[in-house]
Write a protein that holds these residues in place. Structure first.
Motif: not given
Length: 316
Positions: A23-31, A88-97
């Protein structure tokens, strides 16, 4: 509406296991920087940073192919896979709204995890983790809600704690946002059932606000903590942690599943970094609890790790 009334009998049916590389999901640098920190913790025999107070034995990346819903990083505490595991799910930024599409997506995945593995989550064999870079205030509030939820057997009991005059309004508002997110993710109009499912998800969830940029708290702390092992291999800490980051980037899209021995062998083959002897001789890093009793008042204080009181050192 998704059926979550008979949790133990429902199995989430997804689109099937797809290779993250396909799927091409290499993820992000943060992860992958976060993955490098966890690989380093495994080399140091340090414990899982959230949810489980046991040393890390295996770190696997992009594990949707193995049936994990929170699939970015899976940490096991037993080499044979019998001990507690945290997804563990990884998110560089995740507002909890409740109106944030990314948060709704995380709640949808959490519902998937709960419906697929309700018994393992209830008995503690499986935990859910959320590692995100911010906003810190949102994540800290979510973390507090998860701790509160684990202290209550059901949504009714939890709801009494969330009453006005009992819990501060900021936490109650954040809980409303989570319920809204779960309601949207579950495609239900039944607020009562959404609150029941929210309690179950919060009870299973462990939140880790992380900073893994070059100047981030968790990255800098790991540089200090891996320094002794790196020195034993004749290398600076930033070189070893950087090599672990490179390794995570490479094996992540291939659903890599690594243990301590595999990492040491790979670092030796590629870069001549011989960490094996230092890793084998390193003491296991544990969280130690020390109780100190004041006989005058009977107050007991608990402290973890190394503590110093008026020049008296307790710990290593």
């Amino acid at each position: 509406m998704r059926d979550f009334q008979e949790f133990g009998r429902v199995v989430w049916v997804s689109g099937g296991a797809v290779s993250p590389e396909a799927t091409g999901g290499a993820g992000v640098i943060f992860e992958y920087r976060l993955a490098a920190v966890l690989l380093s913790r495994m080399l140091r025999r340090a414990h899982v940073p959230i949810g489980i107070e046991l040393p890390i034995q295996r770190v696997a990346l992009q594990q949707r192919v193995a049936g994990h819903a929170f699939d970015d990083i899976v940490v096991e505490t037993d080499a044979a896979g019998q001990g507690p595991t945290i997804e563990i799910q990884v998110k560089k930024r995740l507002p909890i709204t409740g109106g944030n599409p990314e948060f709704v997506k995380v709640m949808s995945t959490a519902i998937e995890a709960y419906l697929s593995h309700a018994e393992e989550l209830k008995d503690g064999r499986l935990l859910l983790g959320l590692a995100a870079g911010g906003p810190v205030s949102d994540l800290e509030a979510l973390a507090e809600l998860t701790t509160m939820a684990r202290a209550h057997p059901d949504a009714v009991s939890f709801g009494r704690l969330l009453s006005e005059g009992v819990t501060r309004s900021a936490l109650r508002t954040r809980h409303d946002h989570v319920v809204t997110g779960v309601t949207t993710a579950a495609t239900t109009d039944d607020r009562f059932k959404a609150k029941a499912l929210t309690h179950q998800i919060l009870s299973a969830l462990h939140v880790w606000p992380v900073q893994v940029g070059r100047d981030g708290r968790d990255w800098r702390a790991e540089l200090d903590l891996i320094a002794d092992l790196a020195s034993a291999a004749g290398q600076p800490a930033d070189t070893v942690l950087g090599r672990l980051y490179d390794l995570a980037q490479e094996v992540g899209p291939r659903a890599g599943d690594l243990d301590q021995q595999m990492i040491c062998a790979e670092l030796l083959r590629r870069y001549g970094l011989d960490l094996a002897r230092a890793v084998l001789s390193a003491p296991e890093t544990r969280t130690t609890t020390i109780n100190i009793t004041n006989s005058e008042s009977g107050t007991v204080f608990s402290a973890a790790g190394n503590q110093v009181f008026n020049g008296l050192r307790i710990g290593r």
